[in-house]
Design a protein around this motif. Structure first.
Motif, PDB file in Angstrom:
ATOM      1  N   ALA A 221      47.844  50.202  31.454  1.00  0.00           N
ATOM      2  CA  ALA A 221      49.147  49.738  30.989  1.00  0.00           C
ATOM      3  C   ALA A 221      49.841  48.963  32.106  1.00  0.00           C
ATOM      4  O   ALA A 221      49.433  49.013  33.272  1.00  0.00           O
ATOM      5  N   ARG A 222      50.900  48.255  31.762  1.00  0.00           N
ATOM      6  CA  ARG A 222      51.609  47.458  32.760  1.00  0.00           C
ATOM      7  C   ARG A 222      52.049  48.303  33.950  1.00  0.00           C
ATOM      8  O   ARG A 222      51.933  47.889  35.108  1.00  0.00           O
ATOM      9  N   GLU A 223      52.561  49.489  33.653  1.00  0.00           N
ATOM     10  CA  GLU A 223      53.045  50.360  34.722  1.00  0.00           C
ATOM     11  C   GLU A 223      51.912  50.773  35.658  1.00  0.00           C
ATOM     12  O   GLU A 223      52.108  50.904  36.872  1.00  0.00           O
ATOM     13  N   TRP A 225      49.154  49.021  36.277  1.00  0.00           N
ATOM     14  CA  TRP A 225      48.804  47.864  37.096  1.00  0.00           C
ATOM     15  C   TRP A 225      49.810  47.668  38.222  1.00  0.00           C
ATOM     16  O   TRP A 225      49.419  47.408  39.366  1.00  0.00           O
ATOM     17  N   ARG A 226      51.074  47.793  37.904  1.00  0.00           N
ATOM     18  CA  ARG A 226      52.084  47.574  38.940  1.00  0.00           C
ATOM     19  C   ARG A 226      51.952  48.613  40.050  1.00  0.00           C
ATOM     20  O   ARG A 226      52.019  48.297  41.232  1.00  0.00           O
ATOM     21  N   GLN A 250      49.242  40.724  39.034  1.00  0.00           N
ATOM     22  CA  GLN A 250      50.357  41.507  38.517  1.00  0.00           C
ATOM     23  C   GLN A 250      51.098  40.726  37.430  1.00  0.00           C
ATOM     24  O   GLN A 250      51.440  41.264  36.373  1.00  0.00           O
ATOM     25  N   ASN A 253      49.283  40.513  34.115  1.00  0.00           N
ATOM     26  CA  ASN A 253      49.370  41.734  33.328  1.00  0.00           C
ATOM     27  C   ASN A 253      50.773  41.991  32.786  1.00  0.00           C
ATOM     28  O   ASN A 253      51.012  43.028  32.173  1.00  0.00           O
ATOM     29  N   GLY A 254      51.688  41.063  33.036  1.00  0.00           N
ATOM     30  CA  GLY A 254      53.069  41.287  32.603  1.00  0.00           C
ATOM     31  C   GLY A 254      53.699  42.450  33.327  1.00  0.00           C
ATOM     32  O   GLY A 254      54.579  43.135  32.798  1.00  0.00           O
ATOM     33  N   ALA A 255      53.254  42.684  34.573  1.00  0.00           N
ATOM     34  CA  ALA A 255      53.694  43.868  35.315  1.00  0.00           C
ATOM     35  C   ALA A 255      54.707  43.552  36.411  1.00  0.00           C
ATOM     36  O   ALA A 255      54.929  44.356  37.306  1.00  0.00           O
ATOM     37  N   ALA A 257      58.117  43.704  37.607  1.00  0.00           N
ATOM     38  CA  ALA A 257      59.137  44.613  37.075  1.00  0.00           C
ATOM     39  C   ALA A 257      60.437  44.658  37.873  1.00  0.00           C
ATOM     40  O   ALA A 257      61.362  45.356  37.479  1.00  0.00           O
ATOM     41  N   ASP A 261      59.538  42.118  43.248  1.00  0.00           N
ATOM     42  CA  ASP A 261      58.262  41.544  42.815  1.00  0.00           C
ATOM     43  C   ASP A 261      58.341  40.019  42.773  1.00  0.00           C
ATOM     44  O   ASP A 261      57.474  39.317  43.309  1.00  0.00           O
ATOM     45  N   TRP A 404      40.443  43.413  35.088  1.00  0.00           N
ATOM     46  CA  TRP A 404      41.280  42.673  34.142  1.00  0.00           C
ATOM     47  C   TRP A 404      40.416  41.875  33.163  1.00  0.00           C
ATOM     48  O   TRP A 404      40.690  41.851  31.967  1.00  0.00           O
TER      49      TRP A 404
END
Length: 413
Positions: A221-223, A225-226, A250, A253-255, A257, A261, A404
């Motif tokens: 999930a995005r979280e 990956w971040r 990052q 992945n839309g991460a 946040a 960043d 990915w």
């Protein structure tokens, strides 16, 4: 410790005790030689009543019946200890469970096949009450009897951690993960998290990267990956180009946040000379509300890179022509990097392949970025082939991108 939860949750201690007291052999047992050993009628009656009460979870009646037992033989001591063990388990009295096991071990009736597992259980119970010396002793004994499961390794790790000895704990966790992988089963996330924490504290960035990549194959999930990228970015010795590709991952992945960043990514891009990319990242951060127009650092940065971005893009055709005529692939690599930063991935692929053909470049770096450019162009198999050729410091970053690419392949499938 959280990483032990999936090992010890629902530990079959109670069911083990039930096996000790729920068999007809408890009323009458044949030995290899000699007469039949029988329990007294009064003892059998109290055992039956205690078993019935335990089955219905009537703790008060079970306790009274068990207290009324007056064992006179070894087998009666064995049965009484088993009943006390199960009663203590129903009450949640760990200390009493441990005492009952000690009484069980004192008899000669414990089947040899059950002894290894029950010695491990004894170690767990001693651990649970804080008697770590006895816990280790019981685990050692269980191992000599042939019990050396993954749960025992993790228990040893947790004992070491509770003794504030993380260096002693880490090899046990590593062995547990290795066995889990060898079994073909996925590594529970809680185990991965503990192993990552240990590797991070030890400064073993190679293992940190490997563990995070393995974890991301299960939880991407995005979280996730971040968290993986943010923590890995703190590794010592990661140069700016490697950091830049991690921020690009990052973003892919839309991460992205936080303000940090976007700022860090834009600043790295600007320092590398990718002005259009820096401009794009600042604008993206503003669009999603992570950066504000009045934020001083990024406002100044945007003002500085905007005219440079225009010149950067305008200069690319001449640079590509120069790269084509050059004797080495260095110019082609630089042009490929520029196209890459602009998101013009098919053009980047062409330049990276030219750079590899001409030579004189860091093939590990070029293959890593070629793989990403192929993936972003839609050639996922070609991307994996190129990423697998990344070497040196680029191998780890390529490994993250490879995870990915696998995820994108599953989405396509």
């Amino acid at each position: 410790m959280r990483f032990l939860t999936c090992v010890f949750a629902g530990l079959p201690i109670v069911s083990a005790a039930a096996l000790l007291v729920a068999t007809p052999a408890l009323a009458k047992k044949k030995v290899a030689a000699g007469p039949v050993i029988a329990m007294s009628d009064a003892f059998r009656a109290n055992v039956a009543a205690a078993q019935a009460a335990l089955q219905s979870r009537d703790v008060a009646t079970a306790s009274a019946r068990i207290m009324a037992l007056a064992p006179m033989s070894d087998i009666e001591n064995y049965v009484a200890a088993g009943l006390r063990f199960e009663l203590a388990a129903q009450r949640g009295d760990v200390q009493a469970q441990r005492i009952a096991l000690t009484d069980l071990f004192k008899t000669n009736e414990l089947p040899k096949k059950d002894a290894p597992r029950l010695r491990y259980v004894a170690g767990y119970l001693s651990y649970a009450v804080g008697n770590y010396d006895d816990a280790v002793a019981q685990l050692d004994y269980a191992k000599t009897l042939g019990y050396d499961g993954i749960d025992a390794l993790l228990l040893r790790a947790d004992i070491a951690l509770r003794r504030n000895k993380p260096k002693e704990a880490r090899p046990f966790v590593q062995q547990a993960l290795a066995r889990q992988r060898a079994s073909g089963q996925p590594v529970p996330l809680a185990w991965s998290d503990r192993a990552i924490s240990m590797a991070y504290q030890a400064g073993d960035w190679t293992e940190v990267g490997q563990l995070y990549r393995e974890r991301l194959t299960q939880a991407g999930a995005r979280e996730d990956w971040r968290s993986a990228i943010t923590n890995y970015l703190s590794a010592a010795g990661i140069d700016s180009q490697l950091q830049l590709d991690l921020y690009r991952l990052q973003a892919a992945n839309g991460a992205m946040a936080s303000e940090r960043d976007y700022q860090a990514y834009a600043q790295l891009a600007e320092k590398a000379g990718y002005f259009a990319e820096a401009k794009s990242i600042i604008e993206a951060g503003r669009k999603v509300g992570k950066l504000t127009v009045t934020q001083p650092a990024t406002a100044l940065l945007l003002k500085a890179v905007t005219p440079k971005a225009t010149k950067e893009i305008a200069a690319l055709p001449a640079q590509a022509k120069k790269a084509a005529a050059a004797s080495s692939g260095k110019d082609a690599q630089e042009v490929g990097d520029s196209y890459f930063s602009l998101g013009q991935f098919p053009q980047a692929v062409e330049q990276y392949r030219l750079a590899l053909a001409k030579g004189g470049v860091d093939a590990g770096r070029v293959n890593a970025r070629l793989g990403v450019a192929l993936a972003r162009s839609g050639d996922l198999p070609g991307a994996q082939a190129a990423l697998s050729q990344a070497s040196g410091n680029w191998a780890s970053v390529a490994g993250f991108w490879s995870v990915w690419v696998d995820q994108q392949s599953r989405k396509v499938a």
